[in-house]
Design a protein around this motif. Sequence first.
Motif, PDB file in Angstrom:
ATOM      1  N   LYS A   1      58.702  56.614  51.347  1.00  0.00           N
ATOM      2  CA  LYS A   1      59.785  56.064  52.162  1.00  0.00           C
ATOM      3  C   LYS A   1      59.464  54.635  52.609  1.00  0.00           C
ATOM      4  O   LYS A   1      60.333  53.755  52.585  1.00  0.00           O
ATOM      5  CB  LYS A   1      60.023  56.965  53.382  1.00  0.00           C
ATOM      6  CG  LYS A   1      61.110  56.502  54.323  1.00  0.00           C
ATOM      7  CD  LYS A   1      62.450  56.273  53.631  1.00  0.00           C
ATOM      8  CE  LYS A   1      63.027  57.533  53.051  1.00  0.00           C
ATOM      9  NZ  LYS A   1      64.388  57.303  52.473  1.00  0.00           N
ATOM     10  N   ALA A   2      58.202  54.396  53.000  1.00  0.00           N
ATOM     11  CA  ALA A   2      57.804  53.053  53.424  1.00  0.00           C
ATOM     12  C   ALA A   2      57.952  52.062  52.273  1.00  0.00           C
ATOM     13  O   ALA A   2      58.448  50.945  52.455  1.00  0.00           O
ATOM     14  CB  ALA A   2      56.364  53.071  53.939  1.00  0.00           C
TER      15      ALA A   2
ATOM     16  N   SER B   1      59.993  52.265  49.773  1.00  0.00           N
ATOM     17  CA  SER B   1      61.413  52.030  49.474  1.00  0.00           C
ATOM     18  C   SER B   1      62.004  50.956  50.379  1.00  0.00           C
ATOM     19  O   SER B   1      62.962  50.272  50.016  1.00  0.00           O
ATOM     20  CB  SER B   1      62.206  53.339  49.620  1.00  0.00           C
ATOM     21  OG  SER B   1      62.330  53.702  50.992  1.00  0.00           O
ATOM     22  N   TYR B   2      61.423  50.799  51.571  1.00  0.00           N
ATOM     23  CA  TYR B   2      61.855  49.758  52.503  1.00  0.00           C
ATOM     24  C   TYR B   2      61.041  48.476  52.356  1.00  0.00           C
ATOM     25  O   TYR B   2      61.338  47.470  53.013  1.00  0.00           O
ATOM     26  CB  TYR B   2      61.734  50.250  53.946  1.00  0.00           C
ATOM     27  CG  TYR B   2      62.839  51.189  54.389  1.00  0.00           C
ATOM     28  CD1 TYR B   2      64.169  50.775  54.414  1.00  0.00           C
ATOM     29  CD2 TYR B   2      62.536  52.482  54.803  1.00  0.00           C
ATOM     30  CE1 TYR B   2      65.176  51.639  54.838  1.00  0.00           C
ATOM     31  CE2 TYR B   2      63.538  53.353  55.233  1.00  0.00           C
ATOM     32  CZ  TYR B   2      64.853  52.919  55.240  1.00  0.00           C
ATOM     33  OH  TYR B   2      65.849  53.772  55.670  1.00  0.00           O
TER      34      TYR B   2
ATOM     35  N   LEU C   1      56.732  51.229  59.380  1.00  0.00           N
ATOM     36  CA  LEU C   1      57.823  52.203  59.377  1.00  0.00           C
ATOM     37  C   LEU C   1      57.776  53.090  60.622  1.00  0.00           C
ATOM     38  O   LEU C   1      58.791  53.292  61.304  1.00  0.00           O
ATOM     39  CB  LEU C   1      57.745  53.064  58.114  1.00  0.00           C
ATOM     40  CG  LEU C   1      58.780  54.200  57.994  1.00  0.00           C
ATOM     41  CD1 LEU C   1      60.193  53.642  57.996  1.00  0.00           C
ATOM     42  CD2 LEU C   1      58.521  55.031  56.746  1.00  0.00           C
TER      43      LEU C   1
ATOM     44  N   GLU D   1      67.547  49.112  59.667  1.00  0.00           N
ATOM     45  CA  GLU D   1      67.010  48.079  58.776  1.00  0.00           C
ATOM     46  C   GLU D   1      66.723  46.787  59.547  1.00  0.00           C
ATOM     47  O   GLU D   1      65.733  46.092  59.255  1.00  0.00           O
ATOM     48  CB  GLU D   1      67.991  47.794  57.623  1.00  0.00           C
ATOM     49  CG  GLU D   1      68.043  48.876  56.550  1.00  0.00           C
ATOM     50  CD  GLU D   1      68.820  50.114  56.995  1.00  0.00           C
ATOM     51  OE1 GLU D   1      69.475  50.054  58.067  1.00  0.00           O
ATOM     52  OE2 GLU D   1      68.767  51.129  56.274  1.00  0.00           O
TER      53      GLU D   1
ATOM     54  N   LEU E   1      63.424  47.346  61.256  1.00  0.00           N
ATOM     55  CA  LEU E   1      62.339  47.323  60.266  1.00  0.00           C
ATOM     56  C   LEU E   1      61.962  45.898  59.879  1.00  0.00           C
ATOM     57  O   LEU E   1      60.781  45.537  59.843  1.00  0.00           O
ATOM     58  CB  LEU E   1      62.759  48.087  59.010  1.00  0.00           C
ATOM     59  CG  LEU E   1      62.357  49.556  58.905  1.00  0.00           C
ATOM     60  CD1 LEU E   1      62.929  50.153  57.628  1.00  0.00           C
ATOM     61  CD2 LEU E   1      60.849  49.703  58.909  1.00  0.00           C
TER      62      LEU E   1
ATOM     63  N   LYS F   1      58.358  44.196  60.683  1.00  0.00           N
ATOM     64  CA  LYS F   1      57.547  43.701  59.557  1.00  0.00           C
ATOM     65  C   LYS F   1      57.169  42.235  59.772  1.00  0.00           C
ATOM     66  O   LYS F   1      56.007  41.835  59.585  1.00  0.00           O
ATOM     67  CB  LYS F   1      58.329  43.855  58.245  1.00  0.00           C
ATOM     68  CG  LYS F   1      57.556  43.356  57.028  1.00  0.00           C
ATOM     69  CD  LYS F   1      58.394  43.474  55.759  1.00  0.00           C
ATOM     70  CE  LYS F   1      57.619  42.950  54.546  1.00  0.00           C
ATOM     71  NZ  LYS F   1      58.445  43.012  53.312  1.00  0.00           N
TER      72      LYS F   1
ATOM     73  N   GLU G   1      65.389  60.554  57.228  1.00  0.00           N
ATOM     74  CA  GLU G   1      64.758  59.738  56.186  1.00  0.00           C
ATOM     75  C   GLU G   1      64.145  60.591  55.077  1.00  0.00           C
ATOM     76  O   GLU G   1      63.409  60.092  54.217  1.00  0.00           O
ATOM     77  CB  GLU G   1      63.665  58.855  56.808  1.00  0.00           C
ATOM     78  CG  GLU G   1      64.160  57.825  57.795  1.00  0.00           C
ATOM     79  CD  GLU G   1      65.058  56.776  57.155  1.00  0.00           C
ATOM     80  OE1 GLU G   1      64.875  56.478  55.961  1.00  0.00           O
ATOM     81  OE2 GLU G   1      65.962  56.269  57.848  1.00  0.00           O
TER      82      GLU G   1
END
Length: 606
Positions: free
Chosen positions: A211-212, A214-215, A222, A281, A284, A288, A406
């Motif tokens: 999942k991490a 994919s982002y 995440l 998003e 996120l 980041k 998620e």
Amino acid sequence: MDTGYSKWRKLDNAALAFPLVTGKNDTRVFRFYCQLKEEVNGEILQAALDQTMEKYPLFQAVLRKGLFWFYLEHRDIRAVVKPETEPPCSRLYIPDKKSLLFQVSYDKNRINFEVFHALTDGTGAMHFLQELVQDYLILAHPQADLPQIEHAEEITHGDKEEDSFSQYYSSDIPKDKEKKKAAVKLKGEKLVHSDMHVTEVALSVKDIHRKARSYGVSITVLLTAMMLCSIREEIPKNQQKRPVALMIPVNLRNYFPSQSMTNFFGWIEVGYTFSDETTFEDVLLSVKKQFEEELVKEKIAMHMSGYVRIEKNPFVRAVPLEIKKYFLMIGANLGSRSITAVYSNIGIIRLPEEYKEYIQHFGIFASTNSLQMCSCSYGDEMVLGFTSKIPDNSIQRNFQRMLGEENVSHRELKNEFPGYGEKHRLEKKENQKVIQTFSFLCLAIAVICGMINFMMAGVLNWFWFAGAGCACAWLVVMVAYYKRRNILKNEMWQLLLISAIAILWDRFTGWKGWSVDFVIPFGILAVQFSVPVIAKINRLEREEYLFYLVQAGIAGLIPMILVWTGIVQFAVPSVICAGISFLTLAALFIFCKKDTMREFHKKLRM
């Protein structure tokens, strides 16, 4: 066993405030544990702990108070394994109690390692627990021929106890002038420590990593974003304009070549100010970016040097600890204004493949005054440990719901901690009841004396003496109770208190001089003669009583000063006290000069 480590060492920079801010409801203790696939044998675990302690003698220390700073001192106290009986993360550091700052306990399949944060950080605790679990399983399964953990190189005891903050501090690094915004605070009445919520969630490392990716972020980024969003849902309307901010501890060993097993961590603060249009998003991407900006060596070094610069400030160093502690506590409280909660990711725990047959998972969680999440992973299982003093667990439920949204497989672990329950609270209430009863009795006696005095004479005259007597008795007993764990320190406090009380009584009853002629010199002599007796009976090490004997010796010279100033009228007790005190000090500096000077160095280190 190599005994080349020092007998005492100063607290590292990150640990300086821990002894001051710890208390019954915020113990600054964290638990690192290993869940096995078999029931733990207490006798084998004790043998394993004995082996592990040979490699970690720096953990065999007690916390002591100097005039300017706390320090850690080696003690030959055996670390004893116990069945788990106390609530998780219970208090380990109790002022004046000479006890180790960690505890190994077990319950069913679980090995617990709990440690006071002033002793080590998560990385140091992880290495200790890895070693302990390895030693236990090798002893429990001798036929399995389990391999030892491979270390890149042999670490000396000196390397393990290095103060890496001082090692890598540079005064040339510029100051951090960034001002932090006040963050959202989780309001409401807080639970007492014995009722602290502990929620653990196990999830698949593969799922959360997928999942991490994919982002396009790391697992830590995440989980940080998910934590921020989980808290956001519980923000009251009057705090909507403030950011939700997490304190993220950072292992400084990733930036500086240190093998220290003491505290060597810093932290960054990651936050987000939400609006009605905010998406996951958005959070996120912001998190980041903040990680990328903060986790660079130059900025980490700037933050670290800022912490150390305060410690090395000549003015701060020269202020006595009893005064300095209030400023440190104020500083800690002001610093926490920019933090909503804490997230600490210890990372991956690695053991040789052969150990997977015996280990279910590892877990970590910490005491908190509000809300904290910790995480670690072993194999394909990551365990998130939430601790909370907030009465409801809405944030934890929000987090688990987000994991489901998620598509990250997870399950809540069923925890049964033997320390929880009515028994612990009843024992605590019993101790409080004794103090409350005595306080009420003192007050009642004073009031009854006042009533009798007024009914018999129509005025209050001798009542004031009776009331003052009750107040003095209450004060002496309270000091004796709260200082009961250190008899010698208790004696010094009682000497100071009784001397002050005697002078006040002498002054307000028409000065006769009995307080300075008799009470002070005889009180000092009583303390001096009792110190070696108490040390002998309690089998105290020299370091534990030497400084109190020096204090009593110095105090014994005061009556002679009072004689020279003409305050003392009957000089014989004062002359005897001063003579014996001088000889006591002379003997200490002639026959025990090295140990006496070492004690002065420890206690007076600025």
